[in-house]
Design a protein around this motif. Structure first.
Motif, PDB file in Angstrom:
ATOM      1  N   ARG A  45     -39.586  65.089  31.327  1.00 21.16           N
ATOM      2  CA  ARG A  45     -40.936  65.140  30.754  1.00 21.16           C
ATOM      3  C   ARG A  45     -41.089  66.450  29.986  1.00 21.16           C
ATOM      4  O   ARG A  45     -40.933  67.524  30.543  1.00 21.16           O
ATOM      5  CB  ARG A  45     -41.990  65.039  31.847  1.00 21.16           C
ATOM      6  CG  ARG A  45     -43.396  65.024  31.291  1.00 21.16           C
ATOM      7  CD  ARG A  45     -44.406  64.956  32.431  1.00 21.16           C
ATOM      8  NE  ARG A  45     -45.738  65.182  31.951  1.00 21.16           N
ATOM      9  CZ  ARG A  45     -46.610  64.216  31.686  1.00 21.16           C
ATOM     10  NH1 ARG A  45     -46.265  62.968  31.879  1.00 21.16           N
ATOM     11  NH2 ARG A  45     -47.812  64.509  31.254  1.00 21.16           N
ATOM     12  N   LEU A  46     -41.382  66.310  28.720  1.00 24.47           N
ATOM     13  CA  LEU A  46     -41.570  67.460  27.839  1.00 24.47           C
ATOM     14  C   LEU A  46     -43.008  67.460  27.357  1.00 24.47           C
ATOM     15  O   LEU A  46     -43.487  66.451  26.838  1.00 24.47           O
ATOM     16  CB  LEU A  46     -40.625  67.363  26.633  1.00 24.47           C
ATOM     17  CG  LEU A  46     -40.817  68.379  25.518  1.00 24.47           C
ATOM     18  CD1 LEU A  46     -40.510  69.791  26.019  1.00 24.47           C
ATOM     19  CD2 LEU A  46     -39.943  68.035  24.329  1.00 24.47           C
ATOM     20  N   GLU A  47     -43.697  68.573  27.545  1.00 18.94           N
ATOM     21  CA  GLU A  47     -45.063  68.697  27.053  1.00 18.94           C
ATOM     22  C   GLU A  47     -45.075  69.665  25.881  1.00 18.94           C
ATOM     23  O   GLU A  47     -44.565  70.773  25.970  1.00 18.94           O
ATOM     24  CB  GLU A  47     -46.005  69.166  28.159  1.00 18.94           C
ATOM     25  CG  GLU A  47     -46.198  68.109  29.206  1.00 18.94           C
ATOM     26  CD  GLU A  47     -47.370  68.390  30.142  1.00 18.94           C
ATOM     27  OE1 GLU A  47     -48.242  69.198  29.779  1.00 18.94           O
ATOM     28  OE2 GLU A  47     -47.383  67.783  31.208  1.00 18.94           O
ATOM     29  N   ILE A  48     -45.631  69.198  24.774  1.00 25.54           N
ATOM     30  CA  ILE A  48     -45.741  70.018  23.572  1.00 25.54           C
ATOM     31  C   ILE A  48     -47.217  70.313  23.363  1.00 25.54           C
ATOM     32  O   ILE A  48     -48.029  69.398  23.182  1.00 25.54           O
ATOM     33  CB  ILE A  48     -45.154  69.289  22.346  1.00 25.54           C
ATOM     34  CG1 ILE A  48     -43.675  68.995  22.571  1.00 25.54           C
ATOM     35  CG2 ILE A  48     -45.362  70.114  21.081  1.00 25.54           C
ATOM     36  CD1 ILE A  48     -43.030  68.183  21.473  1.00 25.54           C
ATOM     37  N   TRP A  91     -44.008  63.832  26.376  1.00 22.90           N
ATOM     38  CA  TRP A  91     -42.912  62.942  26.016  1.00 22.90           C
ATOM     39  C   TRP A  91     -42.082  62.687  27.257  1.00 22.90           C
ATOM     40  O   TRP A  91     -41.820  63.600  28.020  1.00 22.90           O
ATOM     41  CB  TRP A  91     -42.011  63.609  24.977  1.00 22.90           C
ATOM     42  CG  TRP A  91     -42.732  64.098  23.784  1.00 22.90           C
ATOM     43  CD1 TRP A  91     -43.509  65.218  23.697  1.00 22.90           C
ATOM     44  CD2 TRP A  91     -42.776  63.499  22.505  1.00 22.90           C
ATOM     45  NE1 TRP A  91     -44.008  65.344  22.441  1.00 22.90           N
ATOM     46  CE2 TRP A  91     -43.579  64.294  21.684  1.00 22.90           C
ATOM     47  CE3 TRP A  91     -42.197  62.362  21.964  1.00 22.90           C
ATOM     48  CZ2 TRP A  91     -43.828  63.996  20.369  1.00 22.90           C
ATOM     49  CZ3 TRP A  91     -42.448  62.074  20.650  1.00 22.90           C
ATOM     50  CH2 TRP A  91     -43.249  62.887  19.861  1.00 22.90           C
ATOM     51  N   MET A  92     -41.667  61.468  27.453  1.00 18.51           N
ATOM     52  CA  MET A  92     -40.709  61.160  28.508  1.00 18.51           C
ATOM     53  C   MET A  92     -39.411  60.814  27.798  1.00 18.51           C
ATOM     54  O   MET A  92     -39.315  59.794  27.118  1.00 18.51           O
ATOM     55  CB  MET A  92     -41.180  60.005  29.372  1.00 18.51           C
ATOM     56  CG  MET A  92     -40.230  59.691  30.514  1.00 18.51           C
ATOM     57  SD  MET A  92     -39.867  61.076  31.616  1.00 18.51           S
ATOM     58  CE  MET A  92     -41.383  61.213  32.503  1.00 18.51           C
ATOM     59  N   VAL A  93     -38.454  61.707  27.910  1.00 19.76           N
ATOM     60  CA  VAL A  93     -37.166  61.542  27.234  1.00 19.76           C
ATOM     61  C   VAL A  93     -36.184  60.972  28.250  1.00 19.76           C
ATOM     62  O   VAL A  93     -35.944  61.580  29.286  1.00 19.76           O
ATOM     63  CB  VAL A  93     -36.654  62.889  26.684  1.00 19.76           C
ATOM     64  CG1 VAL A  93     -35.349  62.698  25.951  1.00 19.76           C
ATOM     65  CG2 VAL A  93     -37.699  63.537  25.795  1.00 19.76           C
ATOM     66  N   THR A 111     -43.276  58.077  20.386  1.00 18.78           N
ATOM     67  CA  THR A 111     -42.965  57.775  21.783  1.00 18.78           C
ATOM     68  C   THR A 111     -43.668  58.732  22.736  1.00 18.78           C
ATOM     69  O   THR A 111     -43.243  58.906  23.865  1.00 18.78           O
ATOM     70  CB  THR A 111     -41.444  57.837  22.021  1.00 18.78           C
ATOM     71  OG1 THR A 111     -40.982  59.133  21.635  1.00 18.78           O
ATOM     72  CG2 THR A 111     -40.722  56.759  21.260  1.00 18.78           C
ATOM     73  N   ARG A 112     -44.735  59.322  22.285  1.00 17.62           N
ATOM     74  CA  ARG A 112     -45.488  60.225  23.151  1.00 17.62           C
ATOM     75  C   ARG A 112     -46.165  59.447  24.269  1.00 17.62           C
ATOM     76  O   ARG A 112     -46.582  58.313  24.086  1.00 17.62           O
ATOM     77  CB  ARG A 112     -46.571  60.969  22.375  1.00 17.62           C
ATOM     78  CG  ARG A 112     -46.042  61.985  21.428  1.00 17.62           C
ATOM     79  CD  ARG A 112     -47.148  62.634  20.684  1.00 17.62           C
ATOM     80  NE  ARG A 112     -47.777  61.648  19.822  1.00 17.62           N
ATOM     81  CZ  ARG A 112     -48.953  61.802  19.255  1.00 17.62           C
ATOM     82  NH1 ARG A 112     -49.645  62.880  19.465  1.00 17.62           N
ATOM     83  NH2 ARG A 112     -49.455  60.871  18.476  1.00 17.62           N
ATOM     84  N   LEU A 113     -46.285  60.105  25.386  1.00 11.92           N
ATOM     85  CA  LEU A 113     -47.089  59.547  26.466  1.00 11.92           C
ATOM     86  C   LEU A 113     -48.536  59.859  26.141  1.00 11.92           C
ATOM     87  O   LEU A 113     -48.852  60.914  25.606  1.00 11.92           O
ATOM     88  CB  LEU A 113     -46.727  60.200  27.804  1.00 11.92           C
ATOM     89  CG  LEU A 113     -45.298  60.031  28.282  1.00 11.92           C
ATOM     90  CD1 LEU A 113     -45.072  60.855  29.537  1.00 11.92           C
ATOM     91  CD2 LEU A 113     -45.015  58.573  28.559  1.00 11.92           C
ATOM     92  N   GLY A 172     -53.950  62.685  23.538  1.00  8.06           N
ATOM     93  CA  GLY A 172     -52.779  63.465  23.947  1.00  8.06           C
ATOM     94  C   GLY A 172     -53.040  64.283  25.187  1.00  8.06           C
ATOM     95  O   GLY A 172     -54.179  64.439  25.636  1.00  8.06           O
ATOM     96  N   VAL A 173     -51.991  64.840  25.730  1.00  8.84           N
ATOM     97  CA  VAL A 173     -52.079  65.578  26.977  1.00  8.84           C
ATOM     98  C   VAL A 173     -52.856  66.879  26.822  1.00  8.84           C
ATOM     99  O   VAL A 173     -53.497  67.323  27.752  1.00  8.84           O
ATOM    100  CB  VAL A 173     -50.663  65.922  27.486  1.00  8.84           C
ATOM    101  CG1 VAL A 173     -50.698  66.438  28.893  1.00  8.84           C
ATOM    102  CG2 VAL A 173     -49.766  64.731  27.405  1.00  8.84           C
ATOM    103  N   ASP A 174     -52.837  67.455  25.668  1.00  9.00           N
ATOM    104  CA  ASP A 174     -53.477  68.751  25.451  1.00  9.00           C
ATOM    105  C   ASP A 174     -54.922  68.604  24.962  1.00  9.00           C
ATOM    106  O   ASP A 174     -55.496  69.525  24.413  1.00  9.00           O
ATOM    107  CB  ASP A 174     -52.652  69.542  24.430  1.00  9.00           C
ATOM    108  CG  ASP A 174     -52.973  71.020  24.442  1.00  9.00           C
ATOM    109  OD1 ASP A 174     -53.340  71.530  25.512  1.00  9.00           O
ATOM    110  OD2 ASP A 174     -52.865  71.647  23.384  1.00  9.00           O
TER     111      ASP A 174
END
Length: 190
Positions: A45-48, A91-93, A111-113, A172-174
Motif C-alpha cells: 500500500r502506497l499513499e501519495i 495505491w495497492m500495488v 488504479t488508486r484506492l 482520495g485518501v488525502d
C-alpha cells in the motif's frame, strides 16, 4: 611445445576489463528497471499525499525496499514519461511488478484506492457534517461555522440545506472535509 608468454595473457586483460566496465553498469541498469521488484504477496500500500513529487515517491519506494534504486526510477521518468503528474491517493500495488511497470501504473492514475461516502436522501446538513466528522479518512480543516465552510467550497447560499445531492461519492485518501463538501456541492450544481 611453446608456452604462453606473460605478455600474451596481459593482452586479454585490458579488453576484458573494458568489457566488464561497460557491461556491468548496463546490467545493473537493466536489472534495476526490468527485474521484478520486492513486493509482499498481499501487495504494497502506497499513499501519495497532495503535493508529492516523483522524487519523494521514488525515495519512499527505495527506503521501503520496493524498488532497487530511486535514482534509476527518476532517470527513467526523465527520459520516458512525458506527463509526470502524480495523482494523490492510496495505491495497492500487487505483484508481479517491475520498476518500469510500477512507474507506469502510478503515471496512469487509474488504479488508486478510493474512499466512498454515501449521502442518503433526506439527510440534513447537520447529519452530513457529523457523518464527515466521524470518518478517519477525511481530515478536518477546522472550519467550525457553516458560513466558513460555505465560503470555502465556493457556495453563494446563506444556508447549506439542499446544496448537496444524495449519492455515493469517491474521494482520495488525502481528502479534507472542504474537498469532500466542495465535490458534493459541485456535483449538485451540474
Amino acid at each position: 611445445m611453446k608456452r604462453n608468454s606473460p605478455g600474451g595473457r596481459r593482452r586479454w586483460l585490458l579488453p576484458l576489463a573494458l568489457f566488464l566496465l561497460a557491461f556491468l553498469p548496463l546490467l545493473w541498469i537493466w536489472h534495476g528497471l526490468y527485474a521484478r521488484v520486492a513486493l509482499p504477496a498481499a501487495g504494497y500500500r502506497l499513499e501519495i499525499n497532495r503535493g508529492s513529487n516523483f522524487t519523494q515517491v521514488a525515495a519512499k519506494l527505495d527506503r521501503d525496499g520496493v524498488i532497487p534504486s530511486a535514482l534509476l526510477a527518476r532517470v527513467w521518468l526523465r527520459f520516458n514519461a512525458g506527463d509526470t503528474r502524480l495523482y494523490p491517493g492510496a495505491w495497492m500495488v500487487r505483484p508481479p511488478q517491475t520498476t518500469v511497470s510500477l512507474l507506469r501504473l502510478l503515471l496512469a492514475g487509474d488504479t488508486r484506492l478510493a474512499s466512498r461516502l454515501t449521502v442518503i436522501e433526506g439527510s440534513t446538513w447537520r447529519q452530513l457534517r457529523e457523518q464527515i466528522a466521524q470518518r478517519p479518512d477525511i481530515r478536518s480543516t477546522g472550519q467550525a461555522s457553516d458560513a466558513e465552510l460555505l465560503a470555502a467550497i465556493g457556495a453563494d447560499a446563506s444556508h447549506p440545506e439542499g446544496l448537496f445531492a444524495p449519492d455515493t461519492y469517491e474521494f482520495g485518501v488525502d481528502a479534507t472535509d472542504v474537498d469532500v463538501l466542495r465535490h458534493l456541492y459541485q456535483r449538485q450544481q451540474r
